[in-house]
Design a protein around this motif. Structure first.
Motif, short mmCIF file in Angstrom:
data_model
loop_
_atom_site.label_atom_id
_atom_site.label_comp_id
_atom_site.label_asym_id
_atom_site.label_seq_id
_atom_site.Cartn_x
_atom_site.Cartn_y
_atom_site.Cartn_z
N LEU A 171 63.26 6.57 4.51
CA LEU A 171 63.72 7.96 4.65
C LEU A 171 64.84 8.15 3.66
CD1 LEU A 171 63.98 8.13 8.56
CD2 LEU A 171 61.99 8.65 7.12
N SER A 172 64.84 9.28 2.98
CA SER A 172 65.84 9.48 1.93
C SER A 172 66.45 10.86 2.06
CB SER A 172 65.14 9.33 0.57
OG SER A 172 66.05 9.58 -0.46
N ASN B 235 77.03 9.32 -5.32
CA ASN B 235 75.73 8.67 -5.14
C ASN B 235 74.61 9.72 -5.12
OD1 ASN B 235 77.06 6.24 -4.97
ND2 ASN B 235 77.18 6.29 -2.73
N ASP B 236 73.43 9.31 -5.56
CA ASP B 236 72.33 10.29 -5.67
C ASP B 236 71.58 10.51 -4.37
OD1 ASP B 236 72.28 10.99 -8.60
OD2 ASP B 236 72.31 8.81 -8.69
N CYS C 231 67.78 -1.64 -0.35
CA CYS C 231 66.42 -2.16 -0.50
C CYS C 231 65.98 -2.09 -1.97
CB CYS C 231 65.43 -1.43 0.39
SG CYS C 231 63.83 -2.24 0.45
N GLY C 232 65.95 -3.23 -2.60
CA GLY C 232 65.61 -3.28 -4.03
C GLY C 232 64.20 -2.83 -4.32
N THR C 233 63.26 -3.28 -3.50
CA THR C 233 61.87 -2.86 -3.75
C THR C 233 61.69 -1.39 -3.36
OG1 THR C 233 61.28 -3.86 -1.62
CG2 THR C 233 60.82 -5.16 -3.58
N TRP D 113 70.49 5.85 -11.35
CA TRP D 113 70.30 6.42 -10.01
C TRP D 113 71.13 5.57 -9.05
CZ3 TRP D 113 67.98 10.61 -7.87
CH2 TRP D 113 67.69 10.58 -6.50
N ARG D 114 72.08 6.19 -8.37
CA ARG D 114 72.92 5.43 -7.43
C ARG D 114 72.33 5.59 -6.02
NH1 ARG D 114 77.82 3.35 -8.52
NH2 ARG D 114 78.56 3.92 -6.45
N GLN D 115 71.74 4.50 -5.55
CA GLN D 115 71.05 4.51 -4.25
C GLN D 115 71.95 3.89 -3.19
OE1 GLN D 115 67.67 5.70 -3.42
NE2 GLN D 115 68.89 5.59 -1.55
N GLU D 116 72.31 4.71 -2.23
CA GLU D 116 73.18 4.25 -1.13
C GLU D 116 72.31 3.86 0.07
OE1 GLU D 116 76.10 7.25 -0.22
OE2 GLU D 116 76.58 6.34 1.72
N SER D 117 72.76 2.84 0.80
CA SER D 117 72.03 2.42 2.01
C SER D 117 72.64 3.11 3.22
CB SER D 117 72.15 0.91 2.19
OG SER D 117 73.48 0.59 2.60
#
Ligand code: PYC
Length: 319
Positions: free
Chosen positions: A212-213, A222-223, A240-242, A263-267
């Protein structure tokens, strides 16, 4: 009889990795992509016992590591979790590289690791951060609509980033740790519906990761923020890298993110991977393939030995 496995633990953005350094014999024949069945049959019980309770927990990802057998590689690795073997693992690769460096087995620089789903390259920087050039990633299906009993309708993309993902832009519930139980149950229901409706990755592969994003819930700078439910119903504490790779493939296919852009992906826990991709190639079927990279850091948390009794073989937790 007691079996001993030497291990080193780390966490990458909150998500733990347990590397098994020895004790799982390297299959004598074939390439690592052909080893799944043998490893599962002969050592599945041991891998399951190494990550599950009482030695570990549902959230622990394991990495069976074999040292290099060729001069141009840093070794072979097969990732696994509480319910079985995985394709690739991005946070786990960062954890593995930092762990090997901690043990003095790997120096800063570029290293190639063989995984069952392809070779990945990891660049260990002097400051300890690791950039993983993941396997080629792509979007398999766009805008797949499903109706999830009790939850309503969802539209998501099916994408490959080393594992299969169904990725939903989710604006309904906040992507926040306080919502983790609700998000877990929602993702589990989505996965069940995908399975019930026969919606799969390529060649009928099960979609066993749900992502879910939300851009709305990301911290400034962060994006997007994500919540990723892994195959064994544990949510990923890291971005999650993959999953980030699969997301980058969708962004590239939609023309939203260009090659080389970050792309800055936050968990859901607030940890961040920086992602980008090198190039986007469209194949004869019109599928846009990217070469994604993710960058993050890991911290070693423990080294030691795990002890097992052969009798545990009978209580295979993956059975
Ligand atoms: O970082 O790719 C990843 C991952 C997969 C499952 C848990 N983490």
């Amino acid at each position: 009889m007691t079996r001993t496995l030497r291990f080193i633990d780390s966490h990458t953005g909150g998500e733990p990795t347990r590397v098994l350094l020895e004790g799982i014999p390297r299959p004598a024949r074939g390439r690592i992509r052909e080893w799944y069945q043998e490893i599962r049959r002969e050592y599945g019980w041991l891998l399951a016992a190494a990550v599950n309770e009482p030695r570990g927990s549902d959230i622990l990802v394991g990495a069976a590591y074999w040292p290099p057998t060729e001069s141009d590689m840093a070794g072979e690795v097969m990732f696994f979790n509480n319910v079985g073997l995985l394709g690739m693992c991005g946070h786990g690769t960062i954890g593995l590289v930092v762990s090997l460096a901690h043990l003095g087995r790997l120096a800063p620089g570029l290293h190639t690791l063989h995984t069952p789903v392809g070779n990945v390259r990891a660049f260990l920087r002097e400051d300890g951060r690791v950039r993983v050039q993941n396997v080629p990633s792509y979007r398999h299906r766009k805008n797949v609509a499903i109706d999830v009993p009790g939850y309503g309708g969802f539209i998501g993309d099916v994408a490959w980033g080393g594992n299969w993902f169904y990725i939903v832009e989710h604006g309904q519930d906040r992507i926040d740790l306080s919502n983790r139980d609700l998000l877990t149950e929602l993702c589990w229901a989505i996965r069940g519906e995908l399975r019930a409706r026969g919606i799969t990755g390529r060649d009928g592969a099960e979609i066993d990761h749900i992502e879910l994003s939300s851009a709305r819930d990301a911290a400034p700078g962060n994006d997007a923020k994500n919540f990723v439910l892994c195959s064994g119903k544990a949510y990923d504490r890291s971005p999650c890298g993959t999953g980030t790779s699969a997301r980058l493939a969708c962004l590239a296919a939609d023309g939203v993110l260009g090659a080389g852009q970050t792309w800055r992906q936050e968990s859901v826990t607030g940890s961040v991977f920086e992602g980008n991709y090198e190039s986007c190639t469209v194949d004869d079927d019109g599928v846009a393939w990217i070469k994604p990279s993710i960058t993050g850091s890991a911290q070693v948390t423990a080294v030691g030995e795990l002890l097992f009794d052969e009798a545990e073989r009978a209580a295979d937790r993956w059975a």
